[in-house]
Design a protein around this motif. Structure first.
Motif, PDB file in Angstrom:
ATOM      1  N   GLN A 123       3.896   1.391  -0.587  1.00  0.00           N
ATOM      2  CA  GLN A 123       3.877  -0.033  -0.971  1.00  0.00           C
ATOM      3  C   GLN A 123       2.968  -0.261  -2.182  1.00  0.00           C
ATOM      4  OE1 GLN A 123       5.623  -2.319   1.358  1.00  0.00           O
ATOM      5  NE2 GLN A 123       5.627  -3.541  -0.525  1.00  0.00           N
ATOM      6  N   GLU A 124       1.813   0.417  -2.216  1.00  0.00           N
ATOM      7  CA  GLU A 124       0.908   0.273  -3.378  1.00  0.00           C
ATOM      8  C   GLU A 124       1.613   0.729  -4.653  1.00  0.00           C
ATOM      9  OE1 GLU A 124      -2.978   2.242  -3.174  1.00  0.00           O
ATOM     10  OE2 GLU A 124      -3.133   2.163  -5.360  1.00  0.00           O
ATOM     11  N   ASN A 153       4.247  -1.888  -5.523  1.00  0.00           N
ATOM     12  CA  ASN A 153       3.618  -3.105  -6.079  1.00  0.00           C
ATOM     13  C   ASN A 153       3.014  -2.867  -7.461  1.00  0.00           C
ATOM     14  OD1 ASN A 153       4.291  -4.482  -3.760  1.00  0.00           O
ATOM     15  ND2 ASN A 153       2.266  -4.304  -2.820  1.00  0.00           N
TER      16      ASN A 153
END
Ligand code: UTP
Length: 296
Positions: free
Chosen positions: A48-49, A52
């Protein structure tokens, strides 16, 4: 400056092939990168990092016994059919979303010969471009995401960047430690990197933690990097050699970092994520307020 460094950073590599010996017996038959922090596997926070931060192509370096990683980022037809039948759209969306948003790739490190060796397994995927590295057992909570901030530093300096965090004296011997001059707020020009020094030999308390943006020159260097500390091919040693050919910068970030490959870090992460969660936070706070610590 090499012209090839002028590429944009579009790819990430997540090494997740280590044995996780600090977490035995839990890691005997399951990867530590899949241990959940609250309700998500560690690796999902890391993917997810990267997402994003604008990255869409992600390579996970896996090893034997790590098949659940591949399954987690794939469709689960049986589960999805049950959730659809029960009209549980929010859960369905939750389990589907990440695997639909990113292109996941996998390569096996046939033997866990160290982090540097794991990175060398990514050469065919990365090619001749700079790339991000996010360690599979380090959850970092910053806004904007740390790897995005480091990609911005890369783009300004056109040089490799390592994430830095000040650690207390007693933890210095667990990390690669940097020596270097500050060139602007939070940014250091790296002069030296030492892998896991004794505190009396450490040039500073600034530790290299699990985020990097690296130029592809590292692959040539890794081909001749000899095993170092713990008889493993160390990424720190290869980066030290890279710094003899190209500038490397360190980015001292502000924010929370959880070393979830370590038992204490794992428990703290679960506690803090639980306290922040809308469903468990209130109940957990009340529980902790009433907890009689002398019972333990
Ligand atoms: P660690 O040193 O924390 O992982 O590596 P480890 O070797 O699994 O841990 P312990 O000490 O035995 O408990 C940091 C990251 O690099 C990966 C690990 O999976 C972890 O995400 N790694 C490490 C590899 O992919 N390959 C290796 O050979 C070593």
């Amino acid at each position: 400056m090499h012209l090839r460094n002028r590429h944009k950073v579009t790819k990430a590599v997540i090494p997740a092939a280590g044995l996780g010996t600090r977490f035995l017996p839990a890691t005997k038959a399951q990867p530590k990168e899949m241990l959940p922090i609250l309700d998500k596997p560690t690796l999902q926070y890391i993917v997810q990092e990267a997402y994003n931060s604008g990255i869409r192509d992600i390579l996970v370096v896996t090893g034997r016994g790590k098949d659940s990683i591949v399954n987690h980022f794939d469709h689960s037809f049986e589960l999805e059919a049950v959730l659809a039948k029960n009209k549980d759209w929010s859960q369905l969306n939750e389990i589907r979303s990440i695997s639909e948003k990113v292109n996941m790739f996998y390569v096996r490190q046939k033997e866990p010969k160290g982090l540097g060796h794991a990175i060398s397994c990514a050469e065919a995927f990365v090619g001749d471009e700079p790339f991000a590295v996010l360690l599979g057992d380090d959850i970092i909570n910053t806004q904007p995401p740390l790897i995005k901030q480091m990609i911005d530093v890369y783009e300004r300096y056109q040089s490799s960047v390592v994430g830095l965090l000040d650690v207390p004296d007693e933890d210095v011997s667990k990390y690669g430690i940097m020596a270097g001059e500050m060139v602007e707020d939070s940014i250091y020009k790296v002069e030296k990197l030492v892998e896991k020094p004794a505190v009396e030999d450490a040039p500073s308390n600034r530790a290299v933690i699990g985020r990097y943006v690296i130029t592809p020159k590292i692959f040539d260097i890794l081909k001749t990097t000899k095993p170092g500390k713990n008889n493993e091919i160390q990424l720190t040693d290869a980066l030290m050699e890279l710094s003899r050919h190209e500038d490397i910068y360190g980015y001292a970030f502000k924010g929370e970092r959880y070393d979830v490959g370590d038992k204490f870090g794992f428990v703290v992460a679960n506690l803090e994520f639980g306290l922040r969660d809308a469903k468990t936070g209130k109940q957990l706070k009340e529980y902790l307020r009433k907890l009689d610590l002398d019972r333990f």
